[in-house]
Motif scaffolding. Sequence first.
Motif, PDB file in Angstrom:
ATOM      1  N   SER A 246      34.524  36.541  37.805  1.00 38.28           N
ATOM      2  CA  SER A 246      36.366  37.134  37.842  1.00 38.28           C
ATOM      3  C   SER A 246      36.502  36.748  36.012  1.00 38.28           C
ATOM      4  O   SER A 246      37.319  37.552  35.724  1.00 38.28           O
ATOM      5  CB  SER A 246      37.298  36.130  38.235  1.00 38.28           C
ATOM      6  OG  SER A 246      37.224  35.068  37.871  1.00 38.28           O
TER       7      SER A 246
ATOM      8  N   HIS B 280      34.971  43.175  40.240  1.00 39.99           N
ATOM      9  CA  HIS B 280      36.071  41.872  40.961  1.00 39.99           C
ATOM     10  C   HIS B 280      37.604  42.496  40.748  1.00 39.99           C
ATOM     11  O   HIS B 280      37.951  43.877  40.335  1.00 39.99           O
ATOM     12  CB  HIS B 280      35.799  40.787  40.033  1.00 39.99           C
ATOM     13  CG  HIS B 280      36.441  39.944  40.640  1.00 39.99           C
ATOM     14  ND1 HIS B 280      37.750  39.566  40.304  1.00 39.99           N
ATOM     15  CD2 HIS B 280      36.364  38.469  41.068  1.00 39.99           C
ATOM     16  CE1 HIS B 280      38.508  38.317  40.279  1.00 39.99           C
ATOM     17  NE2 HIS B 280      37.603  37.730  40.879  1.00 39.99           N
TER      18      HIS B 280
ATOM     19  N   GLY C 236      39.479  41.610  39.290  1.00 43.77           N
ATOM     20  CA  GLY C 236      40.792  41.387  38.567  1.00 43.77           C
ATOM     21  C   GLY C 236      40.808  42.296  37.545  1.00 43.77           C
ATOM     22  O   GLY C 236      41.433  41.794  37.244  1.00 43.77           O
TER      23      GLY C 236
END
Length: 476
Positions: free
Chosen positions: A118, A146, A148
């Motif tokens: 992340s 990820h 994010g």
Amino acid sequence: MAQTVNAAVERAAAAGVAWRATPASERALVLERVADALLEHAGELWPAADAETHLGEVRLRGEIARTASQFRLFAGVLRDGGHVEAVIDHADPRATPPRPDVRRMNHPIGVVAVFSASNFPFAFSVAGGDTVSALAAGCPVVVKAHEGHPRTSDLTAAVVRQALPDPDLLGLVHGFDAGAPLVRHPLVTAVGFTGSQAGGRAVQALINDRPDPIPFYGELGSVNPVVVLPSADPSAVASGFAASLTLGVGQFCTNPGLVFVPEGSGFEQAIGAAVAATTGGVMLTAKIRDGYLHGVERLAKRAGPGTGVAVLASGGPGAGQDAVTPRVFAADLEAFADGLPELAEECFGPAAIIVKYQDSSDLPAVLRRLPGSLTATVHAADPEEARGIVPVLQRLAGRLIWNGWPTGVAVCWAMHHGGPWPASTTPAHTSVGAASIRRWLAPVAYQDWPPGLLPCELRDGNPLGVPQRVDGRPRA
């Protein structure tokens, strides 16, 4: 989702056949082309990452440059050739028992699954260290992006693929549900992971359920203890610690989460003042922010009169509606020891505990009880003060730092970024630096093999000029 993952892995495996057979010198050129492509497209990559992570142009451009440097490092690793660990033992009929001709070298292990981190949308993500080291080894890669930074992941994959001889060498899948079928896929031969301890345990459980368990190289969490000895300078320690603690809103795996200081020497007061002058910021995701707030709340509940634990200082929240504040707690050594293992749990973000000790001779007994870490740091003006602590730290962490701070991991040949559990699942291996390629290689020995069928790296005369060990002696 399973069909998407299956297609990506199968395409990677097919592309890997030719990549495995590509000479190391040619793979090195490809890696350098990837590095060039990343730098050429930095102007479109960093804004996408900033929109998803709030890390800013300076940090993100620097991370893109670091990512490109990782590709260049591994181009050098391939040209050196030492990673194959070529060993030749000629036949010796006089040995007891008689010895046949045996030659050994490392070969790529197969399709590697990589879970992006992340906190580094480039350096530990789609084009991160796990990916480049696996590609350098001769392995195709399938990355789980990820959640994010999904758009950044797509853009990065597109940039890397344009420089690869076959774009299928780098697969990319999205979504939480992609993790399990990726780890379970029969063509996946190893997994690289950077994330939480809970996530790492989940991946390990999936691997254990496979009919053929495979290697798992995970980096899971670290408190990175710092031991400040009496000869250190309180002002320098305080300012350096505050800067390291709050760098990137504390979202580094090498964040200094524990600092042991001599009581009554001004360190506690200097650190408190330095932290009070800091500001926080917006964290990468709501999940990370919630985890940080939970961790701070957990520590705050331990503080109070008579507990030996107290709130030492808080910084300012910084800009942004969801910004968090740096928080530092203080504890007596005895209270800290009584609160183990909970007080030594990682609180990912700008939080730490300052542990006060009366005599440095009391430290080894407590340090031995800490969980494994990526780093351990000593601050002292007199090296002799540290002599009794060094043997403990060598067993506690993978990188020992003298009068510095752990945030920032150099990409170089000597770097080791790993450590005992829970810092990593395999403390003998690193996820940063030239030695990280070893995770994706497996040795094969050739006994009495026809010379014409031997890999070039194992032939007499050494046509590729790789480092060889012949009959027990190194030869260039």
